[in-house]
Scaffold this active site. Structure first.
Site, PDB file in Angstrom:
ATOM      1  CE1 TYR A 142      16.972 -14.642  27.555  1.00 17.49           C
ATOM      2  CE2 TYR A 142      16.240 -13.649  25.502  1.00 17.49           C
ATOM      3  CZ  TYR A 142      16.782 -13.524  26.759  1.00 17.49           C
ATOM      4  OH  TYR A 142      17.132 -12.292  27.229  1.00 17.49           O
ATOM      5  CE  LYS A 189      22.471 -19.292  42.374  1.00 14.63           C
ATOM      6  NZ  LYS A 189      23.159 -18.428  43.351  1.00 14.63           N
ATOM      7  CG  ASP A 221      25.084 -15.515  43.364  1.00 13.86           C
ATOM      8  OD1 ASP A 221      25.971 -16.125  42.733  1.00 13.86           O
ATOM      9  OD2 ASP A 221      24.620 -15.937  44.448  1.00 13.86           O
ATOM     10  CG  ASP A 245      19.267 -10.158  28.320  1.00 18.73           C
ATOM     11  OD1 ASP A 245      19.620  -9.299  27.493  1.00 18.73           O
ATOM     12  OD2 ASP A 245      18.211 -10.091  28.978  1.00 18.73           O
ATOM     13  CG  ASP A 249      21.295  -4.551  29.537  1.00 19.44           C
ATOM     14  OD1 ASP A 249      21.700  -4.920  28.411  1.00 19.44           O
ATOM     15  OD2 ASP A 249      20.202  -3.981  29.714  1.00 19.44           O
TER      16      ASP A 249
HETATM   17  C1  IPM Z   1      19.262  -8.216  23.878  1.00 15.81           C
HETATM   18  C2  IPM Z   1      17.832  -7.849  24.143  1.00 15.81           C
HETATM   19  C3  IPM Z   1      16.933  -8.989  23.707  1.00 15.81           C
HETATM   20  C4  IPM Z   1      17.294 -10.210  24.539  1.00 15.81           C
HETATM   21  C5  IPM Z   1      15.423  -8.713  23.804  1.00 15.81           C
HETATM   22  C6  IPM Z   1      15.028  -7.444  23.060  1.00 15.81           C
HETATM   23  C7  IPM Z   1      14.596  -9.870  23.366  1.00 15.81           C
HETATM   24  O1  IPM Z   1      17.636  -7.521  25.467  1.00 15.81           O
HETATM   25  O2  IPM Z   1      19.616  -8.457  22.707  1.00 15.81           O
HETATM   26  O3  IPM Z   1      20.055  -8.250  24.830  1.00 15.81           O
HETATM   27  O4  IPM Z   1      16.788 -10.378  25.659  1.00 15.81           O
HETATM   28  O5  IPM Z   1      18.096 -11.013  24.063  1.00 15.81           O
HETATM   29 MN    MN Z   2      19.455  -7.488  26.666  1.00 18.15          MN
END
Ligand code: IPM
Ligand code: MN
Length: 371
Positions: A142, A189, A221, A245, A249
Protein backbone atom coordinates in the site's frame (compact mmCIF):
# COMPACT_ATOMS: atom_id res chain seq x y z
CA UNK A 1 -14.50 9.67 31.98
CA UNK A 2 -14.16 12.63 29.68
CA UNK A 3 -13.32 11.90 26.06
CA UNK A 4 -12.90 14.18 23.10
CA UNK A 5 -13.97 12.30 20.00
CA UNK A 6 -13.38 13.48 16.44
CA UNK A 7 -16.16 12.37 14.13
CA UNK A 8 -15.26 11.99 10.45
CA UNK A 9 -18.48 10.87 8.72
CA UNK A 10 -17.03 10.97 5.17
CA UNK A 11 -18.96 9.80 2.10
CA UNK A 12 -21.93 7.68 1.08
CA UNK A 13 -23.58 5.96 4.02
CA UNK A 14 -20.76 7.16 6.33
CA UNK A 15 -22.77 10.07 7.80
CA UNK A 16 -25.91 7.93 8.35
CA UNK A 17 -24.19 5.13 10.23
CA UNK A 18 -21.87 7.39 12.19
CA UNK A 19 -24.89 9.34 13.43
CA UNK A 20 -26.24 6.13 14.99
CA UNK A 21 -22.88 5.27 16.59
CA UNK A 22 -22.77 8.77 18.06
CA UNK A 23 -26.30 8.34 19.38
CA UNK A 24 -25.27 5.08 21.05
CA UNK A 25 -22.20 6.72 22.61
CA UNK A 26 -24.46 9.47 23.93
CA UNK A 27 -26.70 6.81 25.50
CA UNK A 28 -23.62 5.26 27.14
CA UNK A 29 -22.47 8.66 28.42
CA UNK A 30 -25.91 9.22 29.94
CA UNK A 31 -26.13 5.77 31.49
CA UNK A 32 -22.60 5.72 32.95
CA UNK A 33 -22.08 9.40 33.66
CA UNK A 34 -19.33 10.02 31.14
CA UNK A 35 -18.71 13.16 29.11
CA UNK A 36 -18.09 12.61 25.42
CA UNK A 37 -17.43 15.72 23.37
CA UNK A 38 -17.82 15.28 19.62
CA UNK A 39 -16.25 17.47 16.93
CA UNK A 40 -16.82 16.83 13.22
CA UNK A 41 -14.39 17.22 10.34
CA UNK A 42 -14.24 16.53 6.61
CA UNK A 43 -12.68 13.50 4.93
CA UNK A 44 -12.98 11.72 1.57
CA UNK A 45 -14.79 12.87 -1.58
CA UNK A 46 -16.81 15.44 0.31
CA UNK A 47 -13.56 16.94 1.61
CA UNK A 48 -12.20 17.07 -1.96
CA UNK A 49 -15.37 18.86 -3.11
CA UNK A 50 -15.10 21.42 -0.32
CA UNK A 51 -11.35 21.90 0.07
CA UNK A 52 -9.59 20.15 -2.82
CA UNK A 53 -7.96 17.67 -0.38
CA UNK A 54 -9.22 14.25 0.80
CA UNK A 55 -7.69 14.68 4.30
CA UNK A 56 -7.34 18.42 4.92
CA UNK A 57 -4.86 19.83 7.42
CA UNK A 58 -7.76 21.01 9.60
CA UNK A 59 -9.00 17.43 9.89
CA UNK A 60 -5.51 16.17 10.75
CA UNK A 61 -5.16 18.88 13.41
CA UNK A 62 -8.46 17.84 14.97
CA UNK A 63 -7.41 14.16 15.00
CA UNK A 64 -4.07 15.05 16.60
CA UNK A 65 -5.86 16.92 19.34
CA UNK A 66 -8.55 14.42 20.31
CA UNK A 67 -8.57 11.19 22.31
CA UNK A 68 -10.07 9.07 19.52
CA UNK A 69 -11.55 9.24 16.05
CA UNK A 70 -14.85 7.79 14.92
CA UNK A 71 -14.64 7.33 11.17
CA UNK A 72 -17.50 6.67 8.73
CA UNK A 73 -16.58 5.67 5.18
CA UNK A 74 -14.96 7.16 2.12
CA UNK A 75 -15.33 6.66 -1.60
CA UNK A 76 -17.42 7.93 -4.49
CA UNK A 77 -18.21 6.29 -7.85
CA UNK A 78 -17.07 9.39 -9.73
CA UNK A 79 -13.50 8.46 -8.70
CA UNK A 80 -13.86 4.68 -9.01
CA UNK A 81 -14.68 5.05 -12.69
CA UNK A 82 -11.84 7.45 -13.38
CA UNK A 83 -8.42 5.79 -13.02
CA UNK A 84 -6.73 9.00 -14.16
CA UNK A 85 -8.06 11.09 -11.24
CA UNK A 86 -5.05 12.63 -9.49
CA UNK A 87 -6.79 13.22 -6.17
CA UNK A 88 -8.84 10.31 -4.79
CA UNK A 89 -10.89 9.90 -1.58
CA UNK A 90 -8.95 6.74 -0.63
CA UNK A 91 -5.78 8.82 -0.40
CA UNK A 92 -7.44 10.58 2.53
CA UNK A 93 -7.88 7.33 4.44
CA UNK A 94 -4.33 6.19 3.69
CA UNK A 95 -2.90 9.58 4.65
CA UNK A 96 -4.83 9.51 7.91
CA UNK A 97 -3.47 6.01 8.72
CA UNK A 98 0.07 7.11 7.96
CA UNK A 99 -0.06 10.55 9.62
CA UNK A 100 -1.57 9.12 12.81
CA UNK A 101 0.77 6.08 12.78
CA UNK A 102 -2.10 3.58 12.92
CA UNK A 103 -0.04 0.47 12.24
CA UNK A 104 -2.34 -2.14 13.77
CA UNK A 105 -5.77 -2.76 12.32
CA UNK A 106 -7.94 -5.06 14.43
CA UNK A 107 -10.96 -6.69 12.81
CA UNK A 108 -13.02 -9.07 14.95
CA UNK A 109 -15.24 -11.55 13.09
CA UNK A 110 -17.73 -13.91 14.62
CA UNK A 111 -20.77 -15.95 13.69
CA UNK A 112 -23.67 -14.59 15.72
CA UNK A 113 -25.95 -17.38 16.94
CA UNK A 114 -28.94 -15.28 15.87
CA UNK A 115 -27.66 -15.06 12.30
CA UNK A 116 -26.31 -18.54 11.63
CA UNK A 117 -28.80 -19.06 8.82
CA UNK A 118 -28.16 -15.68 7.20
CA UNK A 119 -24.68 -16.52 5.98
CA UNK A 120 -24.37 -18.10 2.54
CA UNK A 121 -22.07 -20.60 4.28
CA UNK A 122 -23.61 -23.62 5.97
CA UNK A 123 -24.54 -23.30 9.66
CA UNK A 124 -22.38 -26.30 10.63
CA UNK A 125 -19.33 -24.67 9.05
CA UNK A 126 -19.62 -21.26 10.69
CA UNK A 127 -21.11 -22.18 14.06
CA UNK A 128 -18.64 -21.14 16.78
CA UNK A 129 -16.40 -19.15 14.42
CA UNK A 130 -14.78 -16.33 16.40
CA UNK A 131 -11.55 -14.74 15.24
CA UNK A 132 -9.71 -11.45 15.23
CA UNK A 133 -7.67 -10.33 12.29
CA UNK A 134 -4.54 -8.26 12.99
CA UNK A 135 -3.79 -6.49 9.73
CA UNK A 136 -0.63 -4.40 9.37
CA UNK A 137 -1.89 -1.00 8.20
CA UNK A 138 0.88 1.45 7.40
CA UNK A 139 3.36 -0.58 5.37
CA UNK A 140 3.70 -3.11 2.58
CA UNK A 141 2.47 -2.73 -0.97
CA UNK A 142 0.00 0.00 0.00
CA UNK A 143 2.80 2.40 0.88
CA UNK A 144 5.78 1.10 -1.14
CA UNK A 145 7.26 3.03 -4.06
CA UNK A 146 4.84 3.29 -6.98
CA UNK A 147 5.94 3.67 -10.54
CA UNK A 148 4.36 4.10 -13.93
CA UNK A 149 6.54 4.29 -17.05
CA UNK A 150 6.45 7.33 -19.30
CA UNK A 151 4.62 5.45 -22.02
CA UNK A 152 2.07 4.30 -19.43
CA UNK A 153 2.58 0.65 -20.37
CA UNK A 154 4.45 -0.61 -17.30
CA UNK A 155 3.57 -0.11 -13.64
CA UNK A 156 4.81 -1.39 -10.31
CA UNK A 157 4.05 -1.20 -6.58
CA UNK A 158 6.79 -2.17 -4.18
CA UNK A 159 5.96 -4.43 -1.23
CA UNK A 160 8.53 -3.54 1.40
CA UNK A 161 8.56 -4.43 5.10
CA UNK A 162 11.02 -3.55 7.83
CA UNK A 163 11.66 -5.76 10.83
CA UNK A 164 10.31 -3.14 13.28
CA UNK A 165 7.03 -2.92 11.40
CA UNK A 166 6.49 -6.65 11.76
CA UNK A 167 7.65 -6.78 15.38
CA UNK A 168 5.27 -4.18 16.77
CA UNK A 169 2.10 -5.68 15.27
CA UNK A 170 3.26 -9.21 16.09
CA UNK A 171 3.49 -8.26 19.77
CA UNK A 172 -0.06 -6.88 19.65
CA UNK A 173 -1.33 -10.09 18.03
CA UNK A 174 0.37 -12.38 20.57
CA UNK A 175 -0.91 -10.26 23.46
CA UNK A 176 -4.44 -10.48 22.05
CA UNK A 177 -4.13 -14.28 21.76
CA UNK A 178 -3.26 -14.50 25.47
CA UNK A 179 -6.79 -13.35 26.31
CA UNK A 180 -8.38 -15.55 23.67
CA UNK A 181 -7.82 -19.16 22.57
CA UNK A 182 -4.04 -18.80 22.53
CA UNK A 183 -3.35 -19.31 18.86
CA UNK A 184 -1.83 -17.02 16.23
CA UNK A 185 -1.93 -17.89 12.53
CA UNK A 186 0.51 -15.97 10.37
CA UNK A 187 -0.93 -15.61 6.87
CA UNK A 188 1.68 -14.95 4.21
CA UNK A 189 3.08 -16.09 0.87
CA UNK A 190 6.50 -17.20 2.11
CA UNK A 191 6.83 -19.79 -0.65
CA UNK A 192 7.15 -16.94 -3.17
CA UNK A 193 7.72 -13.55 -1.54
CA UNK A 194 10.91 -12.39 0.18
CA UNK A 195 8.91 -9.95 2.33
CA UNK A 196 6.77 -12.86 3.59
CA UNK A 197 9.91 -14.82 4.50
CA UNK A 198 10.96 -11.85 6.64
CA UNK A 199 7.54 -11.92 8.34
CA UNK A 200 8.02 -15.64 9.18
CA UNK A 201 11.50 -15.08 10.56
CA UNK A 202 10.54 -12.12 12.73
CA UNK A 203 7.26 -13.60 13.97
CA UNK A 204 8.94 -16.93 14.82
CA UNK A 205 11.51 -15.05 16.90
CA UNK A 206 8.81 -13.08 18.76
CA UNK A 207 6.72 -16.22 19.39
CA UNK A 208 9.51 -17.47 21.69
CA UNK A 209 8.54 -14.73 24.16
CA UNK A 210 4.95 -16.00 24.26
CA UNK A 211 5.43 -19.63 25.28
CA UNK A 212 1.74 -20.31 25.93
CA UNK A 213 0.70 -19.21 22.44
CA UNK A 214 0.66 -21.64 19.54
CA UNK A 215 1.96 -20.19 16.27
CA UNK A 216 0.83 -21.59 12.92
CA UNK A 217 1.62 -20.55 9.37
CA UNK A 218 -0.65 -20.54 6.35
CA UNK A 219 -0.04 -19.41 2.80
CA UNK A 220 -2.60 -16.79 1.87
CA UNK A 221 -4.14 -18.84 -0.96
CA UNK A 222 -4.71 -21.74 1.43
CA UNK A 223 -5.93 -19.34 4.13
CA UNK A 224 -8.54 -17.98 1.70
CA UNK A 225 -9.81 -21.53 1.22
CA UNK A 226 -9.65 -22.45 4.93
CA UNK A 227 -11.63 -19.33 5.80
CA UNK A 228 -14.76 -20.75 4.20
CA UNK A 229 -13.95 -24.45 4.66
CA UNK A 230 -13.16 -24.44 8.37
CA UNK A 231 -13.28 -20.94 9.92
CA UNK A 232 -13.51 -22.18 13.52
CA UNK A 233 -9.81 -23.13 13.37
CA UNK A 234 -8.83 -19.44 13.51
CA UNK A 235 -8.26 -17.44 16.66
CA UNK A 236 -5.89 -14.53 15.95
CA UNK A 237 -4.83 -14.05 12.33
CA UNK A 238 -1.72 -11.94 11.83
CA UNK A 239 -1.00 -10.66 8.36
CA UNK A 240 0.32 -7.89 6.12
CA UNK A 241 -1.63 -4.97 4.75
CA UNK A 242 -2.91 -6.32 1.41
CA UNK A 243 -3.53 -9.89 2.56
CA UNK A 244 -5.41 -8.53 5.58
CA UNK A 245 -7.56 -6.33 3.38
CA UNK A 246 -8.60 -9.26 1.21
CA UNK A 247 -9.04 -11.87 3.90
CA UNK A 248 -11.13 -9.61 6.14
CA UNK A 249 -13.69 -8.97 3.41
CA UNK A 250 -13.85 -12.71 2.85
CA UNK A 251 -14.24 -13.36 6.57
CA UNK A 252 -17.17 -10.95 6.76
CA UNK A 253 -19.31 -13.55 4.97
CA UNK A 254 -19.17 -15.65 8.13
CA UNK A 255 -21.02 -13.00 10.10
CA UNK A 256 -23.83 -12.87 7.57
CA UNK A 257 -23.25 -9.27 6.52
CA UNK A 258 -20.30 -6.95 6.07
CA UNK A 259 -22.58 -4.42 7.76
CA UNK A 260 -21.71 -6.00 11.11
CA UNK A 261 -17.93 -5.77 11.06
CA UNK A 262 -16.20 -3.18 13.15
CA UNK A 263 -12.54 -2.28 13.32
CA UNK A 264 -9.99 -0.40 15.36
CA UNK A 265 -6.82 1.07 13.90
CA UNK A 266 -4.31 1.83 16.58
CA UNK A 267 -0.78 3.13 16.88
CA UNK A 268 1.44 4.40 19.69
CA UNK A 269 -0.60 7.53 20.30
CA UNK A 270 -3.75 7.63 18.21
CA UNK A 271 -6.69 5.37 17.49
CA UNK A 272 -9.41 5.40 14.85
CA UNK A 273 -12.57 3.31 14.97
CA UNK A 274 -14.38 2.52 11.76
CA UNK A 275 -16.68 -0.01 10.14
CA UNK A 276 -14.90 -2.18 7.60
CA UNK A 277 -17.59 -1.63 4.98
CA UNK A 278 -17.18 1.12 2.47
CA UNK A 279 -19.34 4.07 1.47
CA UNK A 280 -21.99 1.89 -0.29
CA UNK A 281 -23.11 4.72 -2.59
CA UNK A 282 -26.13 2.80 -3.92
CA UNK A 283 -27.67 2.91 -0.46
CA UNK A 284 -26.89 6.52 0.39
CA UNK A 285 -29.85 8.40 1.85
CA UNK A 286 -32.21 5.41 1.63
CA UNK A 287 -32.10 4.54 5.31
CA UNK A 288 -31.14 0.93 4.55
CA UNK A 289 -27.50 0.96 5.67
CA UNK A 290 -26.73 -1.24 8.64
CA UNK A 291 -25.46 0.94 11.50
CA UNK A 292 -24.20 -2.02 13.57
CA UNK A 293 -20.62 -2.03 12.22
CA UNK A 294 -20.29 1.62 13.19
CA UNK A 295 -21.97 1.02 16.55
CA UNK A 296 -19.63 -1.91 17.29
CA UNK A 297 -16.69 0.30 16.28
CA UNK A 298 -17.87 2.70 18.99
CA UNK A 299 -17.83 -0.28 21.39
CA UNK A 300 -14.20 -0.94 20.38
CA UNK A 301 -13.47 2.72 21.13
CA UNK A 302 -14.82 2.25 24.66
CA UNK A 303 -12.80 -0.96 25.13
CA UNK A 304 -9.69 0.92 24.04
CA UNK A 305 -10.19 3.23 27.03
CA UNK A 306 -10.88 0.32 29.40
CA UNK A 307 -14.63 0.97 29.52
CA UNK A 308 -15.41 -2.73 29.32
CA UNK A 309 -18.79 -2.74 31.04
CA UNK A 310 -19.96 -0.03 28.66
CA UNK A 311 -18.71 -1.96 25.62
CA UNK A 312 -20.38 -5.15 26.86
CA UNK A 313 -23.68 -3.32 27.16
CA UNK A 314 -23.42 -2.21 23.52
CA UNK A 315 -22.76 -5.83 22.54
CA UNK A 316 -25.81 -7.00 24.50
CA UNK A 317 -27.97 -4.34 22.85
CA UNK A 318 -26.73 -5.33 19.39
CA UNK A 319 -27.37 -9.01 20.08
CA UNK A 320 -30.85 -8.18 21.33
CA UNK A 321 -31.60 -6.30 18.11
CA UNK A 322 -30.41 -9.29 16.08
CA UNK A 323 -32.43 -11.70 18.18
CA UNK A 324 -35.57 -9.60 17.68
CA UNK A 325 -34.79 -9.09 14.00
CA UNK A 326 -34.70 -5.35 14.42
CA UNK A 327 -32.32 -5.25 11.50
CA UNK A 328 -31.76 -3.50 8.21
CA UNK A 329 -32.48 -5.32 4.89
CA UNK A 330 -28.93 -6.68 4.47
CA UNK A 331 -29.82 -9.07 7.30
CA UNK A 332 -33.52 -9.38 6.85
CA UNK A 333 -34.70 -8.75 3.28
CA UNK A 334 -38.24 -7.90 4.30
CA UNK A 335 -37.16 -5.65 7.13
CA UNK A 336 -39.12 -2.49 7.80
CA UNK A 337 -36.40 -1.16 10.09
CA UNK A 338 -34.35 1.76 8.90
CA UNK A 339 -30.82 2.71 9.87
CA UNK A 340 -32.24 5.19 12.37
CA UNK A 341 -34.74 2.71 13.85
CA UNK A 342 -32.00 0.14 14.50
CA UNK A 343 -29.88 2.87 16.11
CA UNK A 344 -32.87 4.03 18.20
CA UNK A 345 -33.54 0.52 19.46
CA UNK A 346 -29.90 -0.04 20.46
CA UNK A 347 -29.67 3.36 22.20
CA UNK A 348 -33.03 2.74 23.97
CA UNK A 349 -31.87 -0.65 25.17
CA UNK A 350 -28.72 0.95 26.61
CA UNK A 351 -30.69 3.58 28.45
CA UNK A 352 -33.18 1.00 29.76
CA UNK A 353 -31.22 -2.27 29.98
CA UNK A 354 -33.43 -3.74 32.69
CA UNK A 355 -36.68 -2.53 31.25
CA UNK A 356 -38.90 -5.54 30.87
CA UNK A 357 -41.63 -3.28 29.50
CA UNK A 358 -40.23 -3.06 26.02
CA UNK A 359 -43.14 -4.03 23.85
CA UNK A 360 -41.55 -6.23 21.23
CA UNK A 361 -44.83 -6.73 19.42
CA UNK A 362 -45.26 -2.98 18.98
CA UNK A 363 -41.74 -2.67 17.65
CA UNK A 364 -42.58 -4.96 14.79
CA UNK A 365 -45.74 -3.14 13.88
CA UNK A 366 -43.67 0.01 13.74
CA UNK A 367 -44.99 1.67 16.88
CA UNK A 368 -43.20 3.01 19.90
CA UNK A 369 -40.33 0.95 21.21
CA UNK A 370 -41.22 1.33 24.87
CA UNK A 371 -44.71 1.14 26.37
C1 IPM B 1 -10.38 -1.06 4.00
C2 IPM B 1 -10.62 -0.43 2.66
C3 IPM B 1 -9.45 0.47 2.31
C4 IPM B 1 -8.20 -0.40 2.23
C5 IPM B 1 -9.61 1.27 1.01
C6 IPM B 1 -10.89 2.09 1.00
C7 IPM B 1 -8.43 2.13 0.71
O1 IPM B 1 -10.84 -1.39 1.70
O2 IPM B 1 -10.25 -0.32 5.00
O3 IPM B 1 -10.33 -2.29 4.09
O4 IPM B 1 -7.92 -1.01 1.19
O5 IPM B 1 -7.50 -0.48 3.24
MN1 MN C 1 -10.92 -3.43 2.45
Amino acid sequence: MKLNIAVLPGDGIGPEVTKQAKKVLEAIAYQFNHTFIFKEALVGAIAIDKTGEPFPQKTLDLCLNTDAVLFGAIGDPKYDNDPSAKVRPEQGLLKMRKDLGLFTNIRPVKAYTQLLDKSPLKREIIEGADMTIYRELTGGIYFGKKHISNDGKTASDLCEYHEFEIERIAHSAFKAAKNRRKKVTLVDKANVLESSRLWRKVVTKIAKKYKDIKLEFLFVDNAAMQMILNPTQFDVILTSNLFGDIISDEASVIGGSIGLLASASVGEKYAVFEPIHGSYPQATGKGIANPIASILSAAMLLEHFGLLEEATLIHSAVEKSLELQISTPDINKKSKFSTTKVGDFIADFIENPDDSNINYHNIHIGQSTII
